[in-house]
Design a protein around this motif. Structure first.
Motif: not given
Length: 101
Positions: A16-21, A55-57, A62-63, A68-74
């Motif tokens: 889902l993360i890759a699909l969203s990206a 880690e997923h949480e 962040a999403i 986006p910065d926090a999501a990328a960091y996480a």
């Protein structure tokens, strides 16, 4: 959570993360890698389930916060921590076999 359920949710989470990206290359790489990763974990270390879920949480929080910065960091942190866990598992297998991996 049973490990089998975690494996399915883990695959869905990353897909889902890759699909969203909108990153088809990452989606295909994750799909090819998924089975191997979970077979290795199942045989060698099922304790990572709780670590990965936490880690997923962090990524999802962040999403949801639209940061986006926090999501990328996480996500980067999750990938690095996962890599460290796998490296330790490979080292344990290497040491147990008395062979170089």
């Amino acid at each position: 959570m049973a490990y089998g359920a975690f494996g399915l949710r883990d695959a869905a989470f990353h897909d889902l993360i890759a699909l969203s990206a909108e990153n088809q290359v990452i989606r295909e790489a994750l799909a090819r890698l998924h089975t191997h990763v979970h077979l290795f974990r199942l045989l060698h270390d099922t304790q990572v389930t709780h670590l990965a879920m936490a880690e997923h949480e962090e990524v999802l929080a962040a999403i949801a916060a639209r940061d986006p910065d926090a999501a990328a960091y996480a996500m980067r942190r999750h990938i690095l921590l996962s890599g460290e866990r796998f490296r330790r598992l490979f080292d344990e297998v290497k040491d147990a076999d008395g062979m170089e991996a």
